[in-house]
Design an enzyme around this catalytic site. Structure first.
Site, PDB file in Angstrom:
ATOM      1  N   ASP A 196      41.311  56.376 -34.852  1.00  0.00           N
ATOM      2  CA  ASP A 196      42.503  57.338 -35.312  1.00  0.00           C
ATOM      3  C   ASP A 196      42.592  57.672 -33.612  1.00  0.00           C
ATOM      4  OD1 ASP A 196      43.523  59.551 -37.559  1.00  0.00           O
ATOM      5  OD2 ASP A 196      44.749  59.759 -35.444  1.00  0.00           O
ATOM      6  N   THR A 202      51.105  54.778 -48.555  1.00  0.00           N
ATOM      7  CA  THR A 202      51.998  54.653 -49.628  1.00  0.00           C
ATOM      8  C   THR A 202      53.602  54.146 -48.220  1.00  0.00           C
ATOM      9  OG1 THR A 202      51.588  56.638 -50.704  1.00  0.00           O
ATOM     10  CG2 THR A 202      53.893  56.099 -50.858  1.00  0.00           C
ATOM     11  N   LYS A 256      52.843  53.021 -56.875  1.00  0.00           N
ATOM     12  CA  LYS A 256      52.961  54.058 -56.239  1.00  0.00           C
ATOM     13  C   LYS A 256      53.746  54.899 -55.983  1.00  0.00           C
ATOM     14  CE  LYS A 256      51.354  56.899 -54.138  1.00  0.00           C
ATOM     15  NZ  LYS A 256      50.130  58.157 -54.580  1.00  0.00           N
ATOM     16  N   CYS A 282      70.293  61.159 -83.205  1.00  0.00           N
ATOM     17  CA  CYS A 282      69.392  62.259 -82.617  1.00  0.00           C
ATOM     18  C   CYS A 282      69.733  62.177 -80.681  1.00  0.00           C
ATOM     19  CB  CYS A 282      68.353  62.350 -82.994  1.00  0.00           C
ATOM     20  SG  CYS A 282      68.221  62.176 -84.705  1.00  0.00           S
ATOM     21  N   LYS A 292      73.131  62.786 -79.397  1.00  0.00           N
ATOM     22  CA  LYS A 292      73.685  64.009 -79.371  1.00  0.00           C
ATOM     23  C   LYS A 292      72.924  64.876 -79.138  1.00  0.00           C
ATOM     24  CE  LYS A 292      72.769  65.083 -83.984  1.00  0.00           C
ATOM     25  NZ  LYS A 292      71.792  66.764 -83.991  1.00  0.00           N
TER      26      LYS A 292
END
Ligand SMILES: NC(=O)c1ccc[n+]([C@@H]2O[C@H](COP(=O)([O-])OP(=O)(O)OC[C@H]3O[C@@H](n4cnc5c(N)ncnc54)[C@H](O)[C@@H]3O)[C@@H](O)[C@H]2O)c1
Length: 439
Positions: A36, A130, A212, A270, A273
């Protein structure tokens, strides 16, 4: 259960996804080196202290530390050299106007690529952040293509589906696992399946990326839907929670695969409507239900896309296989194909129609009235066989699986197009040009 093939894995990005992936892979016996840019996170991680609050995670990290299988660094090169697999879990925040910022992914990929070149030994990268469809291919094209070509590197896209708060449990027992490969075929090497999902679904990179978003969009849509039904219920003095609970009791039509296949627009006597009626009532009553209110618009957009697909072809003779709103009924009320036929006739196209369920002499009531109103010349357009329709048309819309595809082989020649509304692979085998509505 410990993994039969312990790997040395570097994990880039020690945030939510990275820390959970690290703790859970360590639990399986893998050796983890976290990477990191934030020194404080790296120091804490090295000491087995979780950078996030998540049940069970810290004890997993503590165990891994005690057993000598946990390390961390801010030096990307060192992390790559200490591992054979790198998992990229850095953040992909939204920019203004919703655009995705892939700067962290690009930066970390460039660092990993340089380190693999230096190391000059086989390596695998699993993208886990992502990213919008096309991102993996674009990033590979810029930073990794030569390494893949030389056989030193394999790249997979493995989306993450964990939920914060139950992330460790979700990792151990994932609701879904998917691995994206460059060609949508089985992974050439086993690391992705070993680490992130032995039962994974295999898709192409772009499919795994879109998966995803499809999942998160579906979750968001469900929350919005439940809330809008809830608001309408409250306005009407009905117990919305109870209504939604009962909705979920139906696992055949409601909470199921049913209605989840892209293809035909919805229709029939259906759905249009009832969708119109409830959103109409909400508008009159001043209840703001934007999601429900736009469902008809979404259906019209799908119909417009089909119309566009038909009229873009340089052809004036159109054939319809299926006219009723779905197969095995003669009900044409609210049928999307009746709307298509009506529009094409209005624009002067020649039309031929085959529908084995429609017998004009037997149409009754509202169904007959609908056809008299919208397509009074239907009798002249109906053909007795699908072969006749195909022979006399240049663009054929296969809206229902109402024909024996093999019987069309002699008439489905070059120069003709078929537009498939159902994902019907047999249609591809005939000697015409094939296009799907959603694929
Ligand atoms: N949080 C979730 O529940 C969740 C679930 C599924 C998928 N995702 C996706 O996973 C990705 C990561 O999400 P997160 O919530 O873990 O993010 P996060 O913001 O918690 O963590 C990202 C980490 O990446 C680090 N980082 C940034 N640049 C770096 C670099 N060059 N080298 C090394 N580390 C770097 C940051 O310092 C940070 O620690 C995102 O794409 C997110 O959309 C998140």
């Amino acid at each position: 259960m410990p993994s039969a093939h312990p790997h040395h894995v570097s994990i880039f990005g020690l945030g939510y996804v990275g820390a959970v992936t690290a703790g859970c892979l360590a639990e399986l016996g893998h050796h983890i080196i976290g990477a990191d840019v934030q020194q404080a996170k790296v120091d804490a991680f090295k000491a087995g202290i979780s950078p996030i609050i998540e049940p069970e995670l810290e004890s997993l990290l503590q165990t891994a530390k005690r057993e000598g299988r946990l390390d961390a660094t801010t030096d990307a090169t060192a992390a790559v050299k200490a591992s054979q697999i790198s998992i990229i879990c850095v953040g992909t925040p939204s920019q203004a106007a919703g655009r995705l910022n892939l700067d962290f992914v690009r930066k970390v990929t460039a660092q990993i690529a340089a380190a693999i070149r230096e190391k000059n030994q086989p390596h695998t990268i699993l993208f886990r952040s992502t990213m919008l469809p096309g991102s993996t291919r674009a990033i590979v094209g810029v930073f990794l293509a030569d390494l893949i070509k030389s056989g030193l590197l394999h790249v997979y896209y493995c989306p993450e589906f964990l939920r914060e708060g139950t992330a460790v449990r979700d990792f151990r027992d994932p609701s879904l696992a998917a691995v994206g490969t460059h060609d949508g075929k089985a992974p050439a090497t086993t690391e992705a399946l070993d680490l992130l999902g032995f039962n994974a679904q295999i898709l192409a990179w772009e499919g795994a990326e879109l998966l995803k978003y499809a999942c998160n969009y579906f979750h968001a849509l469900k929350v919005g839907f439940a809330n809008e039904i809830g608001r309408m219920a409250k306005h009407l003095g009905v117990d919305g929670a109870r209504v939604m609970d009962v909705v979920c009791h139906d696992e055949r039509l409601n909470i199921s695969r049913y209605y989840m296949k892209p293809g035909n627009p919805f229709g029939g006597s259906c759905l249009p409507k009832d969708v119109n009626a409830l959103s109409g009532l909400a508008r009159i009553e001043g209840v703001n239900l934007p999601l429900l209110d736009h469902v008809m618009e979404s259906n019209h957009a799908h119909l417009d896309a089909l119309l566009d697909q038909i009229t873009r072809k340089d052809a004036r003779r159109i054939g319809l296989l299926g006219l009723a709103f779905k197969a095995d009924t003669d009900d044409m009320r609210g049928s999307a194909m009746v709307a298509i036929a009506e529009t094409l006739l209005g624009r002067g196209y020649q039309l031929r129609i085959y529908d084995p369920s429609i017998n004009l002499t037997r149409l009754i009531g509202a169904n007959e009235a609908e056809i008299q109103r919208r397509m009074p010349h239907l009798a002249q357009l109906l053909c007795a066989t699908a072969e006749e329709v195909v022979r006399e048309s240049d663009v054929i819309i296969a809206s229902q699986k109402c024909v024996n595809v093999e019987s069309l082989r002699d008439v489905a020649g070059a120069g003709k197009w078929v537009i498939d509304m159902n994902g019907w692979p047999e249609l591809k085998a005939l000697p015409w040009s094939y296009e799907g509505i959603c694929w």
